[in-house]
Design a protein around this motif. Structure first.
Motif, mmCIF file in Angstrom:
data_model
loop_
_atom_site.group_PDB
_atom_site.id
_atom_site.type_symbol
_atom_site.label_atom_id
_atom_site.label_comp_id
_atom_site.label_asym_id
_atom_site.label_seq_id
_atom_site.Cartn_x
_atom_site.Cartn_y
_atom_site.Cartn_z
ATOM 1 N N PHE A 23 4.362 -6.497 5.883
ATOM 2 C CA PHE A 23 5.428 -5.632 6.415
ATOM 3 C C PHE A 23 6.520 -6.432 7.099
ATOM 4 O O PHE A 23 6.251 -7.287 7.941
ATOM 5 C CB PHE A 23 4.781 -4.667 7.422
ATOM 6 C CG PHE A 23 5.738 -3.746 8.125
ATOM 7 C CD1 PHE A 23 6.420 -2.766 7.425
ATOM 8 C CD2 PHE A 23 5.960 -3.850 9.496
ATOM 9 C CE1 PHE A 23 7.309 -1.898 8.080
ATOM 10 C CE2 PHE A 23 6.842 -2.995 10.159
ATOM 11 C CZ PHE A 23 7.516 -2.012 9.442
ATOM 12 N N LEU A 24 7.759 -6.122 6.753
ATOM 13 C CA LEU A 24 8.907 -6.710 7.447
ATOM 14 C C LEU A 24 9.766 -5.564 7.970
ATOM 15 O O LEU A 24 10.475 -4.898 7.197
ATOM 16 C CB LEU A 24 9.714 -7.600 6.489
ATOM 17 C CG LEU A 24 8.980 -8.858 5.988
ATOM 18 C CD1 LEU A 24 9.702 -9.470 4.797
ATOM 19 C CD2 LEU A 24 8.834 -9.878 7.112
ATOM 20 N N GLY A 25 9.716 -5.316 9.270
ATOM 21 C CA GLY A 25 10.467 -4.216 9.872
ATOM 22 C C GLY A 25 11.962 -4.508 9.845
ATOM 23 O O GLY A 25 12.385 -5.615 10.154
ATOM 24 N N MET A 57 6.480 -4.573 2.121
ATOM 25 C CA MET A 57 7.022 -3.269 2.500
ATOM 26 C C MET A 57 8.136 -3.541 3.497
ATOM 27 O O MET A 57 7.959 -4.295 4.463
ATOM 28 C CB MET A 57 5.861 -2.514 3.149
ATOM 29 C CG MET A 57 6.095 -1.151 3.650
ATOM 30 S SD MET A 57 4.474 -0.326 3.868
ATOM 31 C CE MET A 57 3.791 -1.197 5.318
#
Lengths: 335, 335
Positions: free
Chosen positions: A104-106, A81
């Motif tokens: 998750f990779l912001g 995501m």
């Protein structure tokens, strides 16, 4: 494995596609020219939450879960995501998406986030790093106003060049199924800083970045603006869009009758008092993931460039006299 | 093209390596146990700039340009730059790196940013999307204190569980040359939220994410902690580190004599009054890119896991009663 084309463009090697997408928006956006195309609109922009930041997180959650539901995919089947937003430390994304349990990779690309997240998602899918990637972004008028300008209760007057932050979110599920609309290639943006300092004129600060990225793509790919049905930016608004057309002309490309901008599309300038148009990650996020994707799926649009632009500034940098660097990331789509 | 191993781990298919790296740090860090290993230290933490935010940007610029200079690579030969920091809208990165003219993808992973940027850089290099990627991050004690807590001029008292934000930056140039230290595989973190709400105890909030990612890697790869010379986290500090060892024991893994933490390494707890240890993106950024890379290059360390952890919160989310979600990204290195 993505093929490099020219200096900055990458062409997909597999049928990477936007399998499903969802755009959600607030009540003002619902009343705009593309209001009927949003998947969900809210009559109450709080979304029943006790703070504007929590409302924005709820927008992301709704867009993300709706995009997954449309594809019949459950969160545990999504490989990665990629999400970001304008709030300090990107809390719209973290708190909106934390319950999904997806790696998750912001991302931080300011208003270019919808293109940045889809670009990285497409590369990770095309290269087999994952089978599917979820790209998400959001903005909320009330959380943005109080963070970047003044709390709305102050009733501050807006400059004619100012844009209106959209309350909305967009989510796109990217995989190699070839279902839906294909992502053909992507161009990663560079930070462009022409020393614009007016925080009430973001369009002017971002237009040079859009011109730089579009020019890089056209030269890398050897294509002409005429090869596309639409060159869609987000979100230059009325002033930045005019500048972009001038800048592109200086580069030898006439895009005047092909260009559209999410910030111009989302509101009715005469009727809705939004000055220079819409802005915020959620502007092109919601417009692209609903209105534009609908037109692509119906065949009304066949081949477009989506170029989201971001202003990489903070209230602190502006208070310290800094200019507003811009960035733009590009995605070539074909249906 | 990276090979998937288990559910969340990706193994590089080419000799992806950290060709060069640089760690820079402030005067307090220079006086710490690993002070001699930093590439540059500053006696004046303003770096001659008129604001702490501009000082932080200068840290990133110095680390990035030094890493490039060590490899003899000029900015125009770098394919992509991945960077982020703790400042609102990541202005440490934007303003620090805007002059380099390298295609840019802004990242937000809070204190996990050094691992997140290297992870994405390694994947983009391994899959041939680019020949080289520059991963950069920073933090500055004074910009962090006034943004997250109180301006330092207030002289506020610190809780015993509080960590000390490091003034420092790290940069790593990643390519397929096989020169330097190899990145063997990576594991992308998930957002873990155990409802910790104490902003003065970030280590406790982040330890569950570190345990989750390390466990995922060990199971995915079928390896045992004994296969490594060191399992290095950043930055759990003293309290979070103890928790991690307990949590890993519950998962059936004893890492007690292999574990090290950048937040524990960087300061002398007795002598430097830092309470629970160092923190901030620049903590593991500077320690990994100088001290640890030096030990890897000398052969003192041969195979390690680097697991940077981040607390995905903002002062606003905490004021609104939210918990502190954590995340941890992992990189397996071998020299």
């Amino acid at each position: 494995m993505a093929q490099r084309v020219g200096k900055r463009t990458l062409r997909m090697d597999t049928p990477v596609s936007i399998r499903s997408s969802a755009g959600v928006a607030g009540h003002k956006e619902a009343e705009g020219p593309v209001g009927a195309d949003f998947d969900v609109t809210y009559t109450d922009d709080t979304l029943g939450k006790p703070s504007w930041e929590k409302s924005e997180s709820a927008l992301q959650y709704d867009a993300a879960t709706l995009a997954l539901a449309k594809a019949g995919v459950s969160p545990e089947d999504v490989g990665v995501m990629l999400a970001g937003d304008l709030l300090n430390q990107c809390i719209g994304s973290t708190f909106g998406l934390r319950s999904l349990g997806i790696p998750f990779l912001g991302q931080f690309g300011a208003c270019s986030t919808m293109a940045q997240t889809m670009l990285l998602g497409a590369l990770l899918v095309d290269t087999g790093c994952t089978d599917s990637a979820l790209a998400v972004t959001s903005s909320h008028f009330c959380s943005a106003e109080r963070q970047f300008r003044l709390p709305i209760e102050y009733g501050g007057q807006r400059a004619p060049t100012a844009q209106w932050t959209v309350t909305g979110a967009g989510a796109a599920l990217i995989d190699r199924s070839g279902c839906g609309c294909l992502i053909k290639s992507v161009t990663i943006g560079k930070i462009c800083d022409l020393q614009i300092q007016d925080v009430n004129n973001m369009g002017a600060a971002m237009a040079p970045a859009a011109a730089d990225t579009i020019t890089a793509f056209l030269r890398d790919s050897g294509s002409s603006p005429r090869d596309f049905d639409m060159i869609l930016t987000g979100d230059l608004g009325f002033i930045g869009s005019d500048l972009l057309i001038d800048l592109m002309r200086q580069e030898g490309f006439d895009i005047s009758d092909l260009h559209a901008d999410c910030g111009k599309i989302i509101f009715d300038r005469e009727r809705q008092d939004v000055h220079a148009g819409g802005s915020g990650c959620g502007c092109c996020g919601s417009v692209f993931c609903s209105h534009i994707m609908k037109r692509l799926r119906s065949g009304e649009l066949k081949r477009i460039l989506f170029v989201a632009t971001g202003a990489l500034m903070s209230p602190t940098s502006s208070q310290q006299g800094e200019s507003i660097p811009g960035i733009a990331h590009l995605i070539e789509l074909s249906c």
